[in-house]
Design a protein around this motif. Structure first.
Motif, short mmCIF file in Angstrom:
data_model
loop_
_atom_site.label_atom_id
_atom_site.label_comp_id
_atom_site.label_asym_id
_atom_site.label_seq_id
_atom_site.Cartn_x
_atom_site.Cartn_y
_atom_site.Cartn_z
N THR A 26 -36.13 -96.68 16.23
CA THR A 26 -34.70 -96.00 15.74
C THR A 26 -33.81 -96.23 15.21
OG1 THR A 26 -35.73 -94.97 18.45
CG2 THR A 26 -33.66 -94.40 17.45
N LEU A 27 -33.82 -95.58 14.90
CA LEU A 27 -32.28 -96.07 13.74
C LEU A 27 -30.68 -95.18 14.93
CD1 LEU A 27 -32.64 -94.99 10.13
CD2 LEU A 27 -33.30 -97.26 11.53
N LEU A 61 -35.98 -93.84 6.21
CA LEU A 61 -37.24 -92.71 7.03
C LEU A 61 -38.86 -92.49 6.42
CD1 LEU A 61 -35.35 -92.84 9.64
CD2 LEU A 61 -35.46 -90.37 9.18
N TRP A 77 -34.58 -90.86 13.95
CA TRP A 77 -32.80 -91.30 12.98
C TRP A 77 -32.43 -90.65 13.69
CZ3 TRP A 77 -30.95 -90.42 7.68
CH2 TRP A 77 -29.72 -90.74 7.30
N GLY A 106 -30.24 -94.65 5.86
CA GLY A 106 -31.59 -94.22 6.61
C GLY A 106 -32.30 -93.60 5.65
N ASP A 117 -26.21 -93.52 5.01
CA ASP A 117 -26.74 -92.77 5.20
C ASP A 117 -28.32 -92.71 4.14
OD1 ASP A 117 -24.73 -93.04 2.97
OD2 ASP A 117 -25.03 -91.00 2.83
#
Length: 307
Positions: free
Chosen positions: A200-201, A241, A248, A237, A234
């Motif tokens: 998990t982010l 992903l 996220w 992220g 961002d």
């Protein structure tokens, strides 16, 4: 004989060092930012405390926190630096005076600000725009010291808004997103507990939405997230992903265009409890420039489409 308005023992270096220590909650980190030694930074703070006649920081914990005495002085010191910088820019009447400096959280850097800056620069005024991103507490410090003209993002906690005003533009929620084709998207009866096996982010601890995210997860009984990665980037992220099956958790505005273009997908989770106001944060004690007002109006116009 007229008494001096300001004690001549207080120098600009005292104020700058104090504000950096208050922002970073660390003498060591402040010294690194200011390119001075730790002993020099400590001595500077001690000199300031001696002149003022009180302790500015509570040193009983690992991180330094402002005392009530320090909180009061911080508000006036940061305001003084902001006014001084603004006055210098106006007096010089140089290129620096034609720059609008805006602090922006990632949620508006990706969704709101590009269109606003595009509209602002299309006027042909010749004013330059400087966009500074970072965590909210850092941006508010820059606002107080005059290093940015205003900040766009979520409203801060009340104790951080002393001397500042907030103008609501729209409301936004936190979402959970994954890459297109993620295994969780094929679950017929999705349950939030299904995210636990996946990395998990998460927002960083000092981000405004972290408290909301923690409460939401606890409400659903989620306590065993795997290999958390804390980030407000961002760019990281999106890249992460694209390479993994991570989940996220982020403000919707950061990934709005990724969702529209199908690169990322929403998990079917009700996150309405995380909805919060996004808007303009400004100083109440200094006048805004015409250029800054023009960019703020462009931001308002774009934000009106998001309501």
């Amino acid at each position: 004989m007229v008494a001096p308005l300001i004690d001549p023992r207080i120098k600009l270096r005292h104020l700058v060092c104090f504000i950096e220590v208050a922002r970073l909650k660390s003498v060591v980190n402040a010294a690194q930012v200011l390119h001075i030694s730790q002993p020099a930074a400590s001595k500077t703070i001690q000199e300031l405390e001696q002149v003022l006649g009180g302790n500015l920081f509570d040193r009983s914990k690992r991180n330094l926190f402002l005392t009530p005495f320090g909180e009061v002085f911080y508000r006036y010191a940061s305001t003084s630096l902001a006014a001084l910088r603004q006055g210098m820019d106006a007096a010089r009447d140089t290129h620096e005076a034609t720059i609008v400096r805006v602090g922006a959280l990632p949620t508006v850097s990706a969704r709101l600000l590009p269109d606003a800056v595009k509209a602002f620069t299309a006027t042909g005024s010749g004013v330059h725009t400087r966009v500074i991103t970072g965590p909210n507490d850092h941006l508010l410090t820059l606002l107080r010291t005059g290093d940015v003209d205003f900040v766009i993002g979520r409203m801060a906690e009340p104790d951080a808004m002393v001397g500042l005003s907030f103008e609501h533009l729209y409301s936004e929620r936190v979402v959970m997103v994954v890459r297109a084709g993620h295994p969780l998207l094929s679950e017929r009866r999705f349950d939030l507990s299904m995210i636990e096996p996946y990395q998990t982010l998460m927002p960083t601890p000092n981000s405004l939405i972290r408290r909301l995210v923690d409460r939401m997860l606890l409400t659903h009984g989620i306590t065993k997230l795997r290999d958390e990665v804390e980030t407000i980037s961002d760019a990281f992220g999106r890249a992460y992903l694209g390479q993994t099956d991570a989940v996220w958790i982020i403000s919707e505005g950061v990934v709005a265009r990724d969702l529209e273009q199908g690169r990322l997908a929403l998990l079917p989770v009700d996150t309405s409890e995380t909805i919060g106001p996004v808007g303009l944060t400004m100083r109440t004690d200094t006048a805004s420039t015409l250029a800054a007002d023009s960019l703020k109006q462009a931001v308002r116009d774009i934000a009106a489409r998001l309501r």
